[in-house]
Design an enzyme around this catalytic site. Structure first.
Site, PDB file in Angstrom:
ATOM      1  N   TYR A   1       6.694  -8.239   8.626  1.00 33.62           N
ATOM      2  CA  TYR A   1       6.384  -6.814   8.744  1.00 33.62           C
ATOM      3  C   TYR A   1       6.643  -6.294  10.155  1.00 33.62           C
ATOM      4  CZ  TYR A   1       3.498  -7.644   4.540  1.00 33.62           C
ATOM      5  OH  TYR A   1       3.046  -7.988   3.292  1.00 33.62           O
TER       6      TYR A   1
ATOM      7  N   ASP B   1      -6.638   1.649   7.681  1.00 28.98           N
ATOM      8  CA  ASP B   1      -5.316   2.236   7.941  1.00 28.98           C
ATOM      9  C   ASP B   1      -5.437   3.756   8.004  1.00 28.98           C
ATOM     10  OD1 ASP B   1      -5.425   3.155   5.307  1.00 28.98           O
ATOM     11  OD2 ASP B   1      -3.890   1.795   4.554  1.00 28.98           O
TER      12      ASP B   1
ATOM     13  N   ASP C   1       0.844  -1.201   0.000  1.00 28.27           N
ATOM     14  CA  ASP C   1       0.000   0.000   0.000  1.00 28.27           C
ATOM     15  C   ASP C   1       0.882   1.255   0.000  1.00 28.27           C
ATOM     16  OD1 ASP C   1      -2.406  -1.403   0.071  1.00 28.27           O
ATOM     17  OD2 ASP C   1      -2.359  -1.556   2.257  1.00 28.27           O
TER      18      ASP C   1
ATOM     19  N   ARG D   1      -3.562  -4.724   7.672  1.00 27.73           N
ATOM     20  CA  ARG D   1      -4.664  -3.782   7.979  1.00 27.73           C
ATOM     21  C   ARG D   1      -5.850  -4.521   8.600  1.00 27.73           C
ATOM     22  NH1 ARG D   1      -6.905  -1.269   2.945  1.00 27.73           N
ATOM     23  NH2 ARG D   1      -5.684  -2.680   1.677  1.00 27.73           N
TER      24      ARG D   1
END
Length: 290
Positions: free
Chosen positions: A68, A82, A40, A178
């Site tokens: 992540y 988000d 993203d 997310r």
């Protein structure tokens, strides 16, 4: 002629993955550039970019495990799950204890069923979910099986009604961080969304190998396709006769190297193909030999 291989990019914030591909096309001076696993715009970190023949590796690399670093804000819900979206609801997270956070995260670890975010690139009846959401349509997305291999809290910070949870996540392909933020907030009764995301690893490629856009503009480091395959998949070295068979798209006897792709290399070390073992045969997935 541009070398075929992978570029491991440290994607900057506010760039789309497509922006990075456009930049790499200019730097590598070729149209044959693609990427594995979209990030993203808000997210930073490892984006694997394929150049020339290596674009044919990307579909196989996209399926590998990812890692992540993330920050989840408890106490606010957004329409994108988000910080890019608009806040749609607020509820105090002041009652949420560290133990409650740990228990909520434990429930989201392992094989889980996850509904993707409304604003995502998933297609519904041939149209991207995010395009439907922008038109104000209610998107009905089905839950999908994903695996969260590890979900560890690395820090908790409190500011009034808001709680920020720093975490490290290792997960299968197709997992939305997310959605983990959204589901953790929902389980704790206060809502949640993602405020920070940095991808630290895709398969064997990590931040230590990644280069920023500025660094790549100065020195375009391309990991040769043979090295890229050897790093990501089991390696099989074959005889000259078998090399000729593979180069012409023929099958080899299986060598018992597992269910996933296997890199096949000629006697001189040249990458010939990616194959997949099915029963007693190794069938070509992609042939790279000229």
């Amino acid at each position: 002629m541009t070398t075929s291989g992978l570029v491991i990019v440290d994607k900057p914030a506010d760039w789309t993955s497509h922006d990075v591909v456009g930049k790499m096309r200019r730097l590598a001076r070729t149209r044959r550039v693609g990427h594995a696993g979209t990030l993203d715009p808000m997210a930073t970190g490892v984006l694997v970019v394929g150049v020339e023949k290596a674009t044919r590796l990307l579909g196989h690399l996209a399926l590998t495990e990812k890692q992540y670093d993330a920050t989840i804000r408890l106490g606010q819900t957004t329409n994108t799950d988000d910080a890019e979206g608009e806040i749609t609801a607020s509820a105090s997270a002041g009652h949420v204890t560290d133990a409650m956070v740990e228990a909520g995260i434990a429930a989201l670890t392992g094989p889980i069923s996850q509904v993707p975010p409304q604003v995502s690139a998933i297609k519904v009846n041939g149209e991207r979910a995010y395009k439907m959401a922008r038109k104000g349509e209610e998107v009905e997305l089905k839950a999908r099986p994903v695996t969260v291999h590890a979900f560890e809290v690395t820090g908790i910070r409190r500011d009034g009604d808001l709680v920020d949870v720093d975490a490290s996540v290792t997960c299968s392909s197709g997992t939305y961080i997310r959605a983990l933020a959204r589901d953790l907030g929902a389980a704790l009764g206060c809502g949640g969304h993602l405020t920070f995301l940095r991808r630290t690893r895709v398969g064997p490629y990590d931040l230590g190998m990644a280069r920023t856009i500025d660094q790549l503009a100065e020195n375009l480091e391309i990991l040769p396709i043979g090295d890229a395959v050897a790093a990501a998949f089991p390696r099989r070295d074959v005889s000259a006769d078998d090399a000729r068979t593979v180069a012409h798209g023929g099958r080899l006897p299986a060598a018992g190297l597992g269910p996933g792709p296997v890199g096949v290399f000629a006697p001189d070390g040249t990458l010939l193909a990616l194959v997949e073992e099915q029963g007693r045969a190794a069938k070509p997935l992609a042939v790279f030999a000229s």
